[in-house]
Motif scaffolding. Sequence first.
Motif, PDB file in Angstrom:
ATOM      1  N   ASP A  98      -2.505  45.236  47.273  1.00 15.56           N
ATOM      2  CA  ASP A  98      -1.806  45.243  48.567  1.00 15.56           C
ATOM      3  C   ASP A  98      -2.515  44.367  49.592  1.00 15.56           C
ATOM      4  O   ASP A  98      -3.752  44.397  49.695  1.00 15.56           O
ATOM      5  N   ASP A  99      -1.726  43.602  50.368  1.00 21.92           N
ATOM      6  CA  ASP A  99      -2.238  42.885  51.537  1.00 21.92           C
ATOM      7  C   ASP A  99      -3.446  42.013  51.217  1.00 21.92           C
ATOM      8  O   ASP A  99      -4.434  42.019  51.957  1.00 21.92           O
ATOM      9  N   CYS A 100      -3.377  41.277  50.118  1.00 26.40           N
ATOM     10  CA  CYS A 100      -4.460  40.344  49.794  1.00 26.40           C
ATOM     11  C   CYS A 100      -4.013  38.915  50.121  1.00 26.40           C
ATOM     12  O   CYS A 100      -2.853  38.560  49.907  1.00 26.40           O
ATOM     13  N   VAL A 101      -4.938  38.122  50.640  1.00 22.79           N
ATOM     14  CA  VAL A 101      -4.635  36.758  51.065  1.00 22.79           C
ATOM     15  C   VAL A 101      -5.630  35.792  50.436  1.00 22.79           C
ATOM     16  O   VAL A 101      -6.842  36.036  50.476  1.00 22.79           O
ATOM     17  N   ASN A 102      -5.105  34.712  49.864  1.00 20.36           N
ATOM     18  CA  ASN A 102      -5.942  33.634  49.341  1.00 20.36           C
ATOM     19  C   ASN A 102      -7.029  34.144  48.385  1.00 20.36           C
ATOM     20  O   ASN A 102      -8.195  33.774  48.498  1.00 20.36           O
ATOM     21  N   CYS A 103      -6.620  35.011  47.454  1.00 15.13           N
ATOM     22  CA  CYS A 103      -7.572  35.537  46.466  1.00 15.13           C
ATOM     23  C   CYS A 103      -7.265  34.952  45.080  1.00 15.13           C
ATOM     24  O   CYS A 103      -6.136  34.560  44.795  1.00 15.13           O
ATOM     25  N   GLN A 104      -8.287  34.916  44.242  1.00 12.46           N
ATOM     26  CA  GLN A 104      -8.128  34.518  42.841  1.00 12.46           C
ATOM     27  C   GLN A 104      -8.489  35.731  42.002  1.00 12.46           C
ATOM     28  O   GLN A 104      -9.579  36.299  42.153  1.00 12.46           O
ATOM     29  N   ILE A 105      -7.538  36.137  41.147  1.00  9.32           N
ATOM     30  CA  ILE A 105      -7.649  37.457  40.523  1.00  9.32           C
ATOM     31  C   ILE A 105      -7.403  37.367  39.016  1.00  9.32           C
ATOM     32  O   ILE A 105      -6.404  36.790  38.584  1.00  9.32           O
ATOM     33  N   PHE A 106      -8.308  37.952  38.217  1.00 12.65           N
ATOM     34  CA  PHE A 106      -8.058  38.136  36.785  1.00 12.65           C
ATOM     35  C   PHE A 106      -7.944  39.637  36.514  1.00 12.65           C
ATOM     36  O   PHE A 106      -8.834  40.403  36.882  1.00 12.65           O
ATOM     37  N   LEU A 107      -6.839  40.038  35.852  1.00 13.58           N
ATOM     38  CA  LEU A 107      -6.654  41.449  35.489  1.00 13.58           C
ATOM     39  C   LEU A 107      -6.474  41.570  33.985  1.00 13.58           C
ATOM     40  O   LEU A 107      -5.509  41.056  33.421  1.00 13.58           O
TER      41      LEU A 107
END
Length: 317
Positions: free
Chosen positions: A51-60
């Motif tokens: 929720d409400d994340c900005v300009n992130c790089q994410i591995f799930l």
Amino acid sequence: QIDPKDYTFSGLKNETVGRLPGKVAGQQFVIQDCENCKIYIFDHSATITIDDCVNCQIFLGPIKGSVFFRDCKDCKCVVACQQFRTRDCRKLEVFLCCATQPIIESSTGMKFGCFQYYYPELALQFKDAGLSIFNNTWSNIHDFTPVSGENNWGLLPETAAVQDYVPLPSSEELKAVRISTDATKSIIPVTRGRRQKTSEESCLAVFFAGDYTTANARKLIDEMTSKGFQLVQTKEVLMKAEDAHRVFQQSASEFIPLLEKGPVVALEFNGDGAVEQCRSTINEVFSGTKVFVSESKASASQDVDNFYNFADMQMGM
């Protein structure tokens, strides 16, 4: 006693954070209010909300249930899950493996590519999350709130490389994970999905359940793609006798006894000469294995349609 703090990243700015293999172990996870962060979950989980994340790089890593992005923007992600949903998101770029049809709602500027990633623990994490590496509908997006005359989503360029979007972690702790983003090493076979096919000719190959089904399917993919053919889609699904009649038609009787052993793995290859090449590769490489392969270019496209129509109904698409 489970401490929710161990399964939450909240209010972070300009940080690199993550969880190593074995540290989430099927729990649910929450990521919220993060900005300019690099976030890596190298484990399987139950569900994840972002929720409400900005300009992130994410591995799930593999998610047994759903992943839900809400009110996020300008994020780049690599995600494997059973269900994928977004709501009120802007400009997400996602390399996706999703077992069911991905859904976007009130979201714009969404771009999708096929999941491609490897580290040694990943195969077992897929199993633990109950996900098949062959069930990936990454490009079959359902837009819940389409706007007439506008397209809220599209596909990433075919040449898009994962590490240009979600770079490998730089922190000492997370560097311990032995990652490869080379498409040929990806745990998930990289498919063309809904992209325009390059040829009128496709071929269907179906492997039946046994000790080497996954290895055999991967071997055929390697053999065919190394010769320039394209893997369009893959599927792992249980079949019954009546399904076999519909899909395999006159050769159904020789395959029906094999269906009791478990699910089949089907592959669609595309390219001029795909049927002939697929048949000769199977004769040379898998001579002792029973495999269904399209007989001819004429029957092949019907085989592909018959199988995937059946499979989509099974998966409730």
